[in-house]
Scaffold this active site. Sequence first.
Site, short mmCIF file in Angstrom:
data_model
loop_
_atom_site.label_atom_id
_atom_site.label_comp_id
_atom_site.label_asym_id
_atom_site.label_seq_id
_atom_site.Cartn_x
_atom_site.Cartn_y
_atom_site.Cartn_z
N GLU A 27 -15.65 -31.90 58.59
CA GLU A 27 -16.45 -31.66 57.38
C GLU A 27 -17.09 -32.94 56.85
O GLU A 27 -18.25 -32.94 56.45
CB GLU A 27 -15.58 -31.03 56.28
CG GLU A 27 -15.24 -29.57 56.51
CD GLU A 27 -14.00 -29.37 57.37
OE1 GLU A 27 -13.37 -30.39 57.76
OE2 GLU A 27 -13.64 -28.21 57.65
N HIS A 77 -5.89 -22.45 50.22
CA HIS A 77 -7.15 -21.75 50.52
C HIS A 77 -7.69 -21.01 49.31
O HIS A 77 -8.37 -20.00 49.46
CB HIS A 77 -6.94 -20.76 51.68
CG HIS A 77 -7.04 -21.39 53.02
ND1 HIS A 77 -8.05 -21.12 53.90
CD2 HIS A 77 -6.27 -22.31 53.62
CE1 HIS A 77 -7.89 -21.84 54.99
NE2 HIS A 77 -6.81 -22.57 54.86
#
Lengths: 326, 333
Positions: A60, A129
């Site tokens: 990322e 998450h």
Amino acid sequence: MPVIEMREALNQALKEEMTRDEKVFILGEEVAEYNGAYKVTKGLLDHFGPKRVIDTPISESGFTGLAVGAAMMGLRPVVEFMSFNFSLVAIDQIISNAAKMYYMSGGLYNIPMVMRGPNGAGPRVSSQHSHNMESVFAHFPGLHVMAPSTPRDAKGMLKAAIRCNDPVVFLENELAYNLKEEVPEGDFIIPIGKGDIKREGTDVTIIAWSRMMSLAKTAAEELAKDGINVELLDPRTLKPLDMDLIAQSVKKTNRVVVVEEGHFFSSLGAQVAESVYTNLFDYLDSPIARVYQSENPMPYAANLEAATLPSVDKIIKAVRQVTYKA
Amino acid sequence: MASVKKEMQSLSKEKMVEILEKMLTIRYFEEASIKAYQQKKIAGFLHTYIGQEAVGVGTLSHKLPQDSVVTTYRCHGLALTLGLDPKSGMAELFGKVTGCARGKGGSMHFFSKPHNFLGGHGIVGGQFGIGIGAAFKSNYDEDNAVSFIFFGDGATVQGTLHETMNLAALWDLPAIFICEDNQYGMGTANARAIANTDIASKAEAYGMKGHTLNGMDLNEVHSRMGEIVKEVRATRRPVLIHMKTYRYTGHSVSDAGLYRSKEEVDSYKLKDPTLAVAREMIENKMITEDELKALQKRIKATIQEAVDFAEESPEPPLEELTQHVFMDDVGNA
């Protein structure tokens, strides 16, 4: 007008903007051959080819940084985070580079870049998450933050984000990708910074965005049965906030409930409440009520997960509190 | 060393004078900036390029206009090498609106759009992505540009280097990763921070070529980088260069230098790349002592003009405070 899902509306926006401007490209994990973890990029690889629809490795920081550099050199990247939880791995690129570049270069290098993907809690995915990132990104000058609640808005807002010459954080929601609505075909824009009244009402304004607007709609329908007439205000862009629209609504209803999926402390909802208190104090007939996620990491257990998140019941309770109709 | 001598003699007198002029410009600019800092005309951080001039000048001699450059907070030298007006640079250090970033960036954030100088960056390892992004753009537009990515030895242990070398190698991005190894990450000697101090060897892990160069030797840097840049331009394969260099001054001006000996610093001063170039040019009859003195005098005058310009320039007007946060006016902000 065709009725389509949120994911299809987003897909249309991407496809139309990539067709309109060949400098626009999309990169991220599983966006190409897999057709997107949530199928938002479905068919784009076949249509545009691997030059413009790019599967990245799980890096990322690397690919977000790449997008910043490409934007400095004139391209218009759309970065997909498979989940905004993963944007934390790239946060130095987003804050120190994308958000600050135009300013610290004295206006030499703007960053026309969109970072998009699902934000907030998915179903039963536990602590790592489930982050709601809006207050983090909205804190730093240099980023616009958008969060659509409906398919139509999603399409028009994403097109505006891609055409923006500055970095935009575009927050979607996993549980909203299958929402359906009539969405116009072809080109239309919902400008950055423009909110929307999703339901006209007179007794109280609920300010909510993204998936929370769906809960607020259900709550409004329930409350209508008891004669409480709720106005639903979706700011759509979280930064900058559409304070004109908020003022219009608050001057009419004089009561406010702010609903957000994120936590209580230092949150976007806290900012909305502060803005209302500072600018509209004289129009308020009761203290603002806030609905939010409790101050604990997201638990896995079904009952605990339900208890920590905002719910229709919690919103109804908050509306009764501010309208003194318990 | 034989090939190195040959390199200098193969360069024209004009080219060598240009190189020497750039190296001296950096040296005098940085000396003037330290002086101004001591006079409290510059504040914040100030990381100078003194001692590392051969790396920047020798490498960027091979930069074409379409190529891009990104680097660390030790960014003045590279910007000047590319042709940034010393006035614009010095005014930035003074926090004046005439500076290259309108006084908003400061010492760590020089930028120059005409040179595709994508900035000095303040987070160690934060600039790698920008560098490979520029290389990506070159492939996207199918031009032949390359991207020069400078970083310090301290950044070799940041994850971003490894992520971006992987991406560059995976996607054939024309990225030239240049580690300016001045042997210390701030005050920490490399042996205390880097498990494998053979920086170039890290290239192999990503299927890239790695090279180790003597960054104190302008001739070696110039000749080897000429070959390497040409190869990257043609093959689009990224490469990692380990430039062994040294900074005589502290990490920044507030560095007392307690972590290294005076003898060590002095030993490198004897190898000063700028003096070495001047000496060799005299030996090779590319410049006379008098011409050298005249050149030094001229550059010192240019730097003094830059200081005067910075001093006399206005501060940014207060309305600049909220300008350049965004390019687009979307209202409501």
